[in-house]
Scaffold this motif. Structure first.
Motif, PDB file in Angstrom:
ATOM      1  N   LEU A   5       0.849  -1.189   0.000  1.00  0.00           N
ATOM      2  CA  LEU A   5       0.000   0.000   0.000  1.00  0.00           C
ATOM      3  C   LEU A   5       0.882   1.235   0.000  1.00  0.00           C
ATOM      4  CD1 LEU A   5      -2.932   1.049   0.135  1.00  0.00           C
ATOM      5  CD2 LEU A   5      -2.643   1.189   2.622  1.00  0.00           C
ATOM      6  N   ALA A  19      -8.003   3.675   2.776  1.00  0.00           N
ATOM      7  CA  ALA A  19      -7.532   2.419   2.192  1.00  0.00           C
ATOM      8  C   ALA A  19      -6.828   1.561   3.225  1.00  0.00           C
ATOM      9  CB  ALA A  19      -6.599   2.720   1.021  1.00  0.00           C
ATOM     10  N   LEU A  58      -2.779   0.635  -4.230  1.00  0.00           N
ATOM     11  CA  LEU A  58      -2.546  -0.722  -3.759  1.00  0.00           C
ATOM     12  C   LEU A  58      -1.855  -1.494  -4.876  1.00  0.00           C
ATOM     13  CD1 LEU A  58      -2.973  -2.815  -1.472  1.00  0.00           C
ATOM     14  CD2 LEU A  58      -5.068  -3.511  -2.675  1.00  0.00           C
ATOM     15  N   SER A  68      -9.315   4.804  -3.786  1.00  0.00           N
ATOM     16  CA  SER A  68      -9.656   4.216  -2.488  1.00  0.00           C
ATOM     17  C   SER A  68     -10.905   3.341  -2.544  1.00  0.00           C
ATOM     18  CB  SER A  68      -9.841   5.327  -1.449  1.00  0.00           C
ATOM     19  OG  SER A  68     -10.854   6.219  -1.861  1.00  0.00           O
ATOM     20  N   ILE A  71     -10.026   0.181  -4.330  1.00  0.00           N
ATOM     21  CA  ILE A  71      -9.242  -0.663  -3.429  1.00  0.00           C
ATOM     22  C   ILE A  71     -10.163  -1.404  -2.464  1.00  0.00           C
ATOM     23  CG2 ILE A  71      -7.593  -0.602  -1.511  1.00  0.00           C
ATOM     24  CD1 ILE A  71      -6.192   1.724  -3.018  1.00  0.00           C
ATOM     25  N   TYR A  74     -12.026  -4.154  -4.296  1.00  0.00           N
ATOM     26  CA  TYR A  74     -11.112  -5.256  -4.601  1.00  0.00           C
ATOM     27  C   TYR A  74     -10.886  -6.125  -3.369  1.00  0.00           C
ATOM     28  CZ  TYR A  74      -6.695  -7.653  -5.605  1.00  0.00           C
ATOM     29  OH  TYR A  74      -5.703  -8.600  -5.761  1.00  0.00           O
TER      30      TYR A  74
END
Length: 214
Positions: A5, A19, A58, A68, A71, A74
């Motif tokens: 990250l 995140a 990321l 964000s 992310i 995901y």
């Protein structure tokens, strides 16, 4: 899975915090690379990781994810057993709605109350503009509605800590940092976020930073 990250200053970068808190919810190991913002070499360093030159990013085995909310989605799909979104179709839809509202809205709050975790809580010298007060009112109403309808089994917006809480943690930091008067339910929720171990780890690290942004 190997995850890295890329974040900015923990004191200032609200999107990086979001995140990181979602990633903490997965309890998966990851590496963290902090790139201080607004310095001469910052953009070049960021562009070496992100096509936008912004944080967070990321880095996955398949490539970078540089937003964000993307992310968060995901991670929710990759680690479905962690239930980063709440259980139930409607609850998940509402959680996505409140995150999207945070992601694209509250411009007045962002502009007038920038996140500064090292700030000793105190109000601004001048009264808050009406647009900021409107944002705060909407946020308090949103929190109260989520807590009432979905938060019966815990102290977070949808009961247990999830993506929605990660997205509103920087808002809570702004409200506390500028000593904004809040209704009791909102005050209680801010305290919940400040007691969240993942938030506390980020917060304590932010207090150790020395960079300043003029």
């Amino acid at each position: 899975m190997s995850l890295i990250l890329i974040i900015g200053n923990k004191n200032y970068s609200s999107w990086s915090m979001r995140a990181a808190l979602v990633l903490e919810l997965t309890e998966e190991p990851y590496a963290e690379v902090r790139i201080p913002l607004y310095q001469q070499a910052s953009r070049a360093r960021l562009l070496s990781h992100s096509p936008t030159g912004k944080v967070p990013v990321l880095l996955t085995e398949e490539g970078p994810i540089w937003d964000s909310l993307a992310i968060a989605e995901y991670l929710a799909e990759t680690y479905g057993e962690c239930h980063l979104w709440p259980r139930g179709e409607y609850a998940r839809a509402v959680a996505r709605s409140v995150c999207a509202e945070m992601h694209s809205g509250f411009a007045a709050l962002r502009s007038h109350l920038p996140m500064d975790l090292r700030r000793r809580p105190k109000p601004l010298a001048l009264p808050l503009p009406a647009t900021v007060q409107e944002d705060i009112g909407r946020i308090c109403a949103l929190w109260a509605d989520c807590r009432q309808r979905f938060g019966a089994d815990g102290a977070f917006l949808f009961g247990h800590a999830g993506i929605a809480d990660a997205f509103y943690a920087p808002v809570a930091a702004r409200l506390r940092g500028y000593a904004v008067a809040l209704p009791e339910p909102a005050t209680a929720y801010v305290e919940t976020l400040y007691q969240w171990p993942a938030f506390q780890r980020w917060y304590q690290a932010a207090l150790q930073e020395t960079e300043t942004i003029e």
